[in-house]
Design a protein around this motif. Structure first.
Motif, short mmCIF file in Angstrom:
data_model
loop_
_atom_site.label_atom_id
_atom_site.label_comp_id
_atom_site.label_asym_id
_atom_site.label_seq_id
_atom_site.Cartn_x
_atom_site.Cartn_y
_atom_site.Cartn_z
N LEU A 46 0.85 -1.18 0.00
CA LEU A 46 0.00 0.00 0.00
C LEU A 46 0.89 1.24 0.00
O LEU A 46 0.67 2.19 -0.75
N VAL A 47 1.91 1.18 0.84
CA VAL A 47 2.84 2.30 0.93
C VAL A 47 4.24 1.74 0.76
O VAL A 47 4.55 0.66 1.25
N GLU A 48 5.07 2.49 0.04
CA GLU A 48 6.43 2.04 -0.14
C GLU A 48 7.34 3.25 -0.23
O GLU A 48 6.97 4.26 -0.83
N THR A 49 8.49 3.17 0.38
CA THR A 49 9.47 4.24 0.18
C THR A 49 10.71 3.65 -0.45
O THR A 49 11.03 2.48 -0.27
N GLU A 50 11.41 4.50 -1.19
CA GLU A 50 12.63 4.06 -1.87
C GLU A 50 13.73 5.03 -1.50
O GLU A 50 13.65 6.22 -1.81
N ASN A 51 14.72 4.56 -0.78
CA ASN A 51 15.87 5.39 -0.39
C ASN A 51 15.45 6.75 0.16
O ASN A 51 16.01 7.78 -0.19
N LEU A 52 14.44 6.72 1.01
CA LEU A 52 13.90 7.98 1.51
C LEU A 52 14.89 8.65 2.47
O LEU A 52 15.43 8.01 3.37
N LYS A 53 15.09 9.95 2.25
CA LYS A 53 15.96 10.71 3.15
C LYS A 53 15.26 11.97 3.61
O LYS A 53 14.55 12.62 2.83
N LYS A 54 15.40 12.27 4.89
CA LYS A 54 14.93 13.57 5.37
C LYS A 54 16.02 14.15 6.26
O LYS A 54 16.33 13.60 7.33
N PHE A 55 16.64 15.21 5.80
CA PHE A 55 17.69 15.87 6.57
C PHE A 55 17.19 17.23 7.04
O PHE A 55 16.43 17.90 6.34
N PHE A 56 17.58 17.60 8.22
CA PHE A 56 17.26 18.94 8.73
C PHE A 56 18.56 19.71 8.91
O PHE A 56 19.57 19.14 9.34
N ASP A 57 18.51 21.00 8.62
CA ASP A 57 19.69 21.82 8.90
C ASP A 57 19.61 22.34 10.33
O ASP A 57 18.55 22.76 10.77
N SER A 58 20.71 22.26 11.03
CA SER A 58 20.72 22.85 12.37
C SER A 58 22.03 23.60 12.51
O SER A 58 22.91 23.50 11.65
N LYS A 59 22.17 24.34 13.61
CA LYS A 59 23.39 25.12 13.82
C LYS A 59 24.62 24.22 13.84
O LYS A 59 25.69 24.61 13.43
N LYS A 60 24.42 23.00 14.38
CA LYS A 60 25.57 22.12 14.54
C LYS A 60 25.91 21.35 13.27
O LYS A 60 26.95 20.72 13.20
N GLY A 61 25.02 21.37 12.32
CA GLY A 61 25.27 20.63 11.09
C GLY A 61 23.99 19.97 10.60
O GLY A 61 22.91 20.27 11.09
N THR A 62 24.12 19.08 9.63
CA THR A 62 22.94 18.44 9.07
C THR A 62 22.51 17.26 9.93
O THR A 62 23.29 16.36 10.20
N VAL A 63 21.25 17.30 10.36
CA VAL A 63 20.70 16.17 11.13
C VAL A 63 20.11 15.18 10.14
O VAL A 63 19.16 15.50 9.43
N LYS A 64 20.70 13.98 10.12
CA LYS A 64 20.19 12.98 9.19
C LYS A 64 19.12 12.15 9.89
O LYS A 64 19.38 11.05 10.37
N ALA A 65 17.90 12.69 9.96
CA ALA A 65 16.83 12.08 10.75
C ALA A 65 16.36 10.77 10.12
O ALA A 65 16.20 9.77 10.80
N VAL A 66 16.11 10.82 8.82
CA VAL A 66 15.78 9.59 8.09
C VAL A 66 16.83 9.47 7.00
O VAL A 66 16.97 10.36 6.17
N ASN A 67 17.61 8.39 7.04
CA ASN A 67 18.78 8.32 6.19
C ASN A 67 18.70 7.07 5.32
O ASN A 67 19.12 6.00 5.73
N ASP A 68 18.13 7.23 4.14
CA ASP A 68 18.12 6.14 3.17
C ASP A 68 17.27 4.95 3.64
O ASP A 68 17.77 3.85 3.81
N VAL A 69 15.99 5.21 3.85
CA VAL A 69 15.11 4.15 4.34
C VAL A 69 14.20 3.66 3.21
O VAL A 69 13.50 4.45 2.58
N SER A 70 14.23 2.36 2.95
CA SER A 70 13.29 1.74 2.02
C SER A 70 12.42 0.80 2.84
O SER A 70 12.90 -0.19 3.36
N ILE A 71 11.16 1.16 2.97
CA ILE A 71 10.27 0.40 3.84
C ILE A 71 8.93 0.26 3.12
O ILE A 71 8.60 1.07 2.25
#
Lengths: 312, 331
Positions: free
Chosen positions: A3-28
Motif C-alpha cells: 500500500l505504501v512504499e518508500t525508496e531510499n527515503l531521506k529527510k535531513f534537517f539543517d541545524s546550527k551544529k550541522g545536518t541532522v540525518k533524521a531519516v537516512n536512506d530508508v526503504s520500507i
C-alpha cells in the motif's frame, strides 16, 4: 501487495551544529491490510519517517509510493484528495484537539472539507457509527475536549482520523500518554476498527511489548536507518541484528523471575555527523573493522531483511 | 533520631493516612487510609493508575503538599518520628536531603539550568560531607562515577541542557548519594527514558540497594518495571490500598480483581490483541468517590456488600494483604 512504499527515503534537517540525518536512506513498505510496527529509541527517526511518508514534511530525496503511484512530488488539489486516504494520530490527544471545538466540530470539518456526505442526516449517522466503533456514544458529540478523559480524547482523535475511511493510518505513540488499562482498551478498539474499515496501520512506538502485541510485521530503526524488518513473530522469537537483540534484552518483562540486562551502554550517537560505516558499530558488541568502514546494506536473510555485515 | 536501624527493620511507616484536597468543585478524597511500610534495604513499589494517590502519598511524606491539602488522620513515621508533626524548618534541616531524597519523572525541571551538573552536586557535598573545596570536587567526581556516568570530569562541567534525559536522571541520583540519604522516593523516574537507558538506570538502583542498603519507595504505573526492581508491591486504587504482597507472590497469585486486571492489561503477558483483557470503565473522580469499595463499579465480582462496606485489608497469607470482600472467589 504494497500500500505504501518508500525508496531510499531521506529527510535531513539543517541545524546550527550541522545536518541532522533524521531519516537516512530508508526503504520500507506497508502491505495492504497489515499493521507494521516501527520501533527504536528516541531520535532514531521513526516519527520523522511517519510524517515524511504522509508528506506532512517534504522529503530531502528518495521516493514515496502510495497504492503503486509515485506521490513524492504531488501537491495542490491532487495531494488534497489523497489526504483523505492517509491520516495520522498523534501521541498527545490534548494538543491534537481544539479546546474550543466540540467533538461534533472535530468530526464535521474533515467530512465537509472532503465532501464526504450529502446530507446532515447521513453525516450524523456516519459520526455516530464511527464513535460507536471507538466505544463512544452519540451524546459525546456535544462534548468539549475538557469534558472527556484522556482515553476518550484519544478515541475522538482516532475517530476523526477514521471518519474519512482512510486506507492508511500512521499511529505515532497513540497510547503513550494513557494509563495501562486505557491503553489496552484503545488497542482493542484499533484492532476492531482495522478489520471494520480495512485500514492498514503504521504503528510507531518505543514500547516494544506493545508493538509485539499489535504488529504483523516489525521494522527496527537505529539512527535514521532501518536495521531489521520482517515478520513480527519471527523477529521477536529470534532477533538477528545485534541492535535488535540488545534492544529486546533491555525491555522489562512483567515477570519477577526475569531480570533485564543492560546490554546497550552509552548513548545513541548524535544524528548530526553519524558514525561512518554502520551507525551501530560504536555500541555493537560484535563490531569488526569492516563495520566502522562500510555501511551495511539491507539484505535478505533468514526470511527477513537485515542490515549487518555479519549476515553477508 | 535513632540511627541503629538494620536491614529489614521498618524505616518509613505510613499508617492509616487520610488526606483531602479542597477544590472549587468540592472536596477530593485523595487518600483513604493508606498503610505502607518501607524496610531498610528494601525496594517498595507502589503501582496504580492516574489519580490513585501514589504521588500524593510520597509528597505527604516529605511535607511537599499544596496549601489546599488537609490531612484528616494517620501518621508518617520515619525512624519512629512522626513527620506530619514536624515543622518546616526541621523537615528541611533534618529530613529532606540527608534522610530522604526524591527524584521525579522529569529530571530537567529538577535541575537548575544555569549551573553545571558538578556545581549542583557539590552544593550537597559541601552541606553533608566536606566543605573543603578540593575534596568536595573529588567527592562529586566519585558520585558521578558511582552512577556509571562515562567521563565524570566532562559531565561535571556540563549544563543540564547538554545532558540527555538518562544522564540528567543519573545526576539526580548522584546528588542524592552526595546527601547520604537513607531513603529514596522515586516518582516515575524512568517514564521519560528509553528502554535501553531505563535498563541501565534500574541496574544502578539495584546496585545501590545492594552496596548501600538504600531503601527505595518506587512509584510507577508500569507493572513490568515493578517486577524488575521491587521486593514488595502495594497496589493502589482510588486512594485506597487494593493489595500488598511480595513481588513474586503478587505476580503468581494476585487476589484483588484490580491487580489481576492490571497484570492482564500489560502487553508482554499477552502476546496478541485478542488475549488482552481490559478493565471496564474509567478511574473514578474522587470528589464523589464510589461508596464502599471504590473499585466496585468496574469489578465483575461486585455485589451489594461492595457498595455498602469498604473491605478491610486482610492478611490472607503471610505478608499478603488483600482488600476485597470476595478474594476467595477471584481467579
Amino acid at each position: 501487495m504494497n500500500l505504501v512504499e518508500t525508496e531510499n527515503l531521506k529527510k535531513f534537517f539543517d541545524s546550527k551544529k550541522g545536518t541532522v540525518k533524521a531519516v537516512n536512506d530508508v526503504s520500507i513498505n506497508v502491505i495492504k491490510g497489515e499493521t507494521l510496527g516501527v520501533v527504536g529509541e528516541s531520535g532514531c527517526g521513526k516519527t520523522t519517517l511517519g510524517r515524511t511518508i504522509l508528506k506532512l514534511i517534504k522529503p530531502t530525496s528518495g521516493k514515496i509510493y502510495f497504492d503503486g503511484k509515485d506521490i513524492t512530488n504531488l501537491d495542490g488539489e491532487d495531494m488534497r484528495s489523497l489526504r483523505k486516504k492517509m491520516n495520522i494520530v498523534f501521541q498527545d490527544p490534548v494538543s491534537a484537539l481544539n479546546p474550543q471545538m466540540t467533538v461534533y466540530d472535530h468530526l464535521n470539518r474533515p467530512l465537509v472539507i472532503h465532501n464526504m456526505v450529502d446530507s446532515e442526516e447521513e453525516k450524523l449517522r456516519r459520526m455516530v457509527d464511527i464513535l460507536n466503533t471507538m466505544g463512544l456514544k452519540a451524546e459525546h458529540l456535544i462534548r468539549y475536549p475538557h469534558e472527556l478523559s484522556g482515553g476518550q480524547k484519544q478515541r475522538v482523535c482516532i475517530a476523526r482520523a477514521l471518519c474519512l475511511e482512510p486506507d492508511f493510518l500512521v499511529l505515532d505513540e497513540p497510547t503513550s500518554a494513557l494509563d495501562v488499562s486505557v491503553q489496552s482498551k484503545i488497542l482493542k478498539l484499533l484492532d476492531r476498527a482495522k478489520r471494520k474499515f480495512k485500514v492498514s496501520y503504521m504503528f510507531i512506538s518505543h514500547n516494544i511489548n506493545l508493538v509485539r502485541a499489535i504488529s504483523d510485521r516489525l521494522g527496527v530503526m537505529y539512527l535514521g536507518k532501518l536495521v531489521e524488518i520482517g515478520d513480527s513473530t519471527d523477529i521477536f522469537n529470534e532477533p538477528k541484528h545485534p541492535y535488535t537483540q540488545a534492544l529486546f534484552k533491555s525491555v522489562p518483562q512483567p515477570d519477577p523471575d526475569e531480570k533485564v540486562e543492560a546490554p546497550l551502554t552509552g548513548q545513541v550517537p548524535s544524528p548530526v555527523n553519524p558514525p561512518e560505516g554502520c551507525a551501530f558499530a560504536p555500541r555493537c558488541p560484535r563490531s569488526q573493522s569492516v563495520c566502522e568502514r562500510d555501511n551495511p546494506d539491507l539484505i535478505e536473510a533468514y526470511g527477513r531483511k537485515i542490515a549487518c555485515h555479519r549476515y553477508k | 533520631m535513632s540511627s541503629d536501624i538494620h536491614v529489614g527493620d521498618p524505616l518509613l511507616v505510613i499508617e492509616d493516612l487520610k488526606l483531602e484536597f479542597k477544590t472549587e468543585e468540592g472536596t477530593v478524597k485523595a487518600l483513604d487510609g493508606i498503610n505502607i511500610t518501607v524496610k531498610k534495604g528494601e525496594i517498595h513499589g507502589v503501582i496504580g493508575e492516574t489519580g490513585c494517590g501514589k504521588s500524593v502519598t510520597s509528597l505527604t511524606t516529605l511535607g511537599l503538599l499544596d496549601n489546599n491539602a488537609r490531612i484528616r488522620g494517620g501518621e508518617v513515621l520515619y525512624k519512629g518520628v512522626n513527620l506530619l508533626k514536624m515543622n518546616d524548618e526541621d523537615l528541611r534541616q533534618k529530613i529532606r536531603g540527608n534522610e530522604i531524597s526524591m527524584i521525579f519523572q522529569n529530571p530537567s525541571t529538577s535541575l537548575n539550568p544555569v549551573y553545571t551538573a558538578g556545581e549542583q552536586i557539590k552544593e550537597s557535598v559541601v552541606i553533608y560531607q566536606s566543605d573543603d573545596k578540593k575534596e568536595a570536587q573529588k567527592l562529586v567526581l566519585d558520585e558521578l562515577d558511582r552512577v556509571k556516568l562515562p567521563d565524570p570530569e566532562d559531565v561535571y562541567d556540563k549544563y543540564p541542557h547538554e545532558l540527555s534525559g538518562g544522564m540528567q536522571q543519573r545526576v539526580m541520583i548522584a546528588m542524592m548519594l552526595a546527601c547520604n540519604s537513607n531513603l529514596l522516593i522515586a516518582d516515575e523516574p524512568t517514564t521519560a527514558l528509553d528502554v535501553s537507558i531505563q535498563a541501565q538506570f534500574l541496574k544502578i538502583l539495584r546496585g545501590l540497594k545492594e552496596s548501600r542498603d538504600l531503601s527505595i519507595l518506587y512509584i510507577t504505573h508500569d507493572m513490568a518495571v515493578i517486577s524488575e526492581i521491587c521486593d514488595v508491591v502495594t497496589v493502589m486504587y482510588g486512594g485506597q490500598i487494593a493489595e500488598k504482597a511480595d513481588v513474586h507472590e503478587l505476580f503468581k497469585n494476585p487476589k484483588h480483581p484490580y491487580t489481576i486486571g492490571l497484570i492482564h492489561s500489560v502487553p508482554g503477558v499477552m502476546e496478541s490483541i485478542e488475549e488482552f483483557e481490559t478493565i471496564p470503565g474509567t478511574v473514578p473522580r474522587l470528589i464523589n468517590p464510589p461508596s464502599g469499595c471504590r473499585f466496585h463499579p468496574r469489578c465483575e465480582y461486585a455485589r451489594e456488600i461492595c457498595k455498602e462496606k469498604k473491605p478491610e485489608l486482610e492478611e490472607i497469607e503471610k505478608d499478603h494483604f488483600v482488600a476485597c470482600h470476595f478474594w476467595e472467589e477471584v481467579e
